[in-house]
Design a protein around this motif. Structure first.
Motif, PDB file in Angstrom:
ATOM      1  N   GLN A 459      29.901  57.631 -46.926  1.00 24.74           N
ATOM      2  CA  GLN A 459      29.307  57.584 -45.588  1.00 24.74           C
ATOM      3  C   GLN A 459      29.782  58.742 -44.718  1.00 24.74           C
ATOM      4  O   GLN A 459      28.979  59.375 -44.012  1.00 24.74           O
ATOM      5  CB  GLN A 459      29.650  56.251 -44.918  1.00 24.74           C
ATOM      6  N   ARG A 461      30.958  61.690 -45.628  1.00 24.76           N
ATOM      7  CA  ARG A 461      30.389  62.962 -46.085  1.00 24.76           C
ATOM      8  C   ARG A 461      28.941  63.087 -45.647  1.00 24.76           C
ATOM      9  O   ARG A 461      28.481  64.166 -45.232  1.00 24.76           O
ATOM     10  CB  ARG A 461      30.502  63.053 -47.601  1.00 24.76           C
ATOM     11  N   ARG A 462      28.220  61.989 -45.715  1.00 27.93           N
ATOM     12  CA  ARG A 462      26.819  62.020 -45.320  1.00 27.93           C
ATOM     13  C   ARG A 462      26.662  62.288 -43.826  1.00 27.93           C
ATOM     14  O   ARG A 462      25.771  62.992 -43.388  1.00 27.93           O
ATOM     15  CB  ARG A 462      26.174  60.696 -45.695  1.00 27.93           C
ATOM     16  N   GLU A 463      27.577  61.736 -43.060  1.00 29.46           N
ATOM     17  CA  GLU A 463      27.499  61.864 -41.588  1.00 29.46           C
ATOM     18  C   GLU A 463      28.169  63.121 -41.062  1.00 29.46           C
ATOM     19  O   GLU A 463      27.992  63.466 -39.885  1.00 29.46           O
ATOM     20  CB  GLU A 463      28.138  60.643 -40.938  1.00 29.46           C
TER      21      GLU A 463
END
Length: 469
Positions: A459, A461-463
């Motif tokens: 999460q 890394r995605r954000e």
């Protein structure tokens, strides 16, 4: 504000939202999110009202040392309820459970202690000790020697005095504490506080030097006592550098400043010894304990004082005609009976030997499983108390921006995977499981947490969560 779906109008969650004001909770958000309603427990596990099972990785609030279904403690409470359900300790009244428990505590104290005063929580016990320190200095004709030193990130409770001792911003902000006369010295956390190239011994010396500068700035004739947890719990399970307490105590003795050991979390084998004071080489004048004193089956706390402190209290109470402090439930016979049985169980189970096996196992497994992960900065602890600190930049020792709420997000994910955890400052996931936990249960707990941390890492890394210096 009406509770949202899926709460039914008469569900426990809906009734909680309608009526309960929760400690340590975003009260406005709670009106929408609602509680996790715990229905029952067994061993190191609890279940919510929907039947979901959780491993309790922090023993509730660092406290359910014998787990959640010890029948001997239940029976001890029931037996005492039938015999003497209540009596007080005011005006020289007493009863056997209070007498026996005081005797047992003095026999187990890490240094010679003279008397025991009972209260109902760690906060009350620390507040009582603060008042004792002030009372003592009045007795000794030192009316100005009243200032109290705490430590930044220390935690000693939430009553007005103990909250003033505490060194955490969330416990001060908007409550108008600390009160005047409470000051704080530096946090002894080598990971964050050491200078480049500084050794642990040099850092410990600098901590002691900073304390001495603070005492001199406030005036040695004005400083009465210093409070310290052997290991700082709610501040993030912070272990001091090697040699810290001997150096600190040398400064305190130089200026006739009392040392109060707050053993509310560390006492009763949590750190691998009966007392955290034994683990960290502390010789306190006053010792405060609670939590595992009764395995938290009923509220009780204690303040142990050495003879020097007691003699001053006795002198002043005689001059006044009474020691004008106490609680209706000081030494309540039912919690005292449960505490007596708890101490007996520790002895009979040889719980210290058990912690000597599972404690090192927890520490080694935490390091093996988490230390090399990219968002883990430090794994620290001893015995059955530990923390895993999450960081945005491992090389620079940079924490995540608090607004990202990384620690609370991890604890929420842990719940999804069946572990109830506790996030402290700097996104530290804390560990303080029941002392009865097995190696197999440690493995199961850490495997579930690994899954939660994997999901959180994805999460973040995605954000592309921002960091702060």
């Amino acid at each position: 504000m009406a509770p949202p779906p899926p709460f039914g109008a008469n569900s426990a969650a809906a009734r909680d939202i309608a009526n309960v004001l929760h400690p340590y909770t975003d009260l406005e958000a709670h009106q929408q999110v609602g509680p996790v309603v715990i229905s029952h427990g067994k061993g190191v596990r609890v279940w919510d009202e929907a039947g979901k099972e959780y491993i309790e990785s922090v023993a509730g609030l660092w406290c359910a040392s014998l787990g959640f279904d010890n029948e001997r403690l239940v029976q001890a409470a029931a037996d005492q309820m039938r015999k003497l359900p209540f009596y007080h300790a005011f005006t020289a009244k007493s009863h056997e459970p209070m007498i026996d428990l005081a005797e047992m505590l003095i026999a187990r104290a890490p240094v010679p202690m003279a008397k025991v005063f009972f209260a109902n929580s760690g906060s009350e016990a620390n507040d009582s000790a603060i008042k004792m320190v002030w009372y003592l200095n009045n007795a000794l004709g030192r009316p100005m020697k009243k200032k109290i030193i705490g430590r930044l990130k220390g935690y000693h409770g939430i009553t007005i005095g103990s909250a003033s001792l505490t060194g955490l911003p969330a416990n001060h902000r908007s409550f108008d504490v600390p009160l005047p006369g409470f000051v704080h010295t530096m946090t002894p956390h080598f990971y964050h506080g050491a200078l480049p190239g500084e050794s642990e011994d040099a850092f410990a010396t600098r901590c002691a030097d900073e304390l001495e500068k603070l005492i001199l700035a406030e005036g040695p004739d004005n400083v009465a006592a210093m409070w310290a947890e052997p290991i700082m719990g709610a501040g993030g399970v912070i272990l001091p550098p090697r040699g810290y307490f001997p150096k600190i105590q040398a400064v305190l003795r130089k200026y006739d400043v009392l040392l109060v050991a707050d053993e509310v979390i560390c006492g009763f084998w949590r750190t691998g010894n009966y007392w955290g004071s034994q683990t960290l080489d502390i010789q306190p004048d006053i010792l405060v304990c609670a939590k595992a004193l009764s395995a938290s089956y009923l509220p009780i706390s204690a303040v142990m004082v050495n003879d020097k402190v007691f003699q001053a209290l006795a002198q002043e109470s005689h001059a006044i005609g009474t020691f004008g402090h106490g609680f209706t439930y000081s030494g309540h016979p039912v919690p005292a009976a449960v505490a007596i049985e708890t101490l007996k169980i520790y002895d009979e189970m040889e719980i210290g030997a058990h912690v000597g096996i599972v404690g090192p196992y927890l520490q080694s497994e935490l390091r093996r499983r988490f230390a090399d992960r990219p968002i883990v900065g430090e794994v620290r602890g001893t015995g059955l108390i530990a923390a895993v600190e999450l960081v945005a930049d491992k090389a620079k020792v940079t924490n995540f921006d608090p607004s990202a709420k990384v620690g609370p997000r991890l604890t929420k994910l842990c719940e999804e995977f069946g572990v109830i955890g506790r996030a402290a400052v700097n996104d530290c996931l804390c560990f303080s499981p029941p002392l009865i936990i097995s190696k197999e249960e440690i493995d199961e707990m850490l495997t579930r947490i690994e899954k939660a941390l994997d999901e959180l890492t994805v999460q973040l890394r995605r954000e592309q969560i921002a960091v702060v210096s």
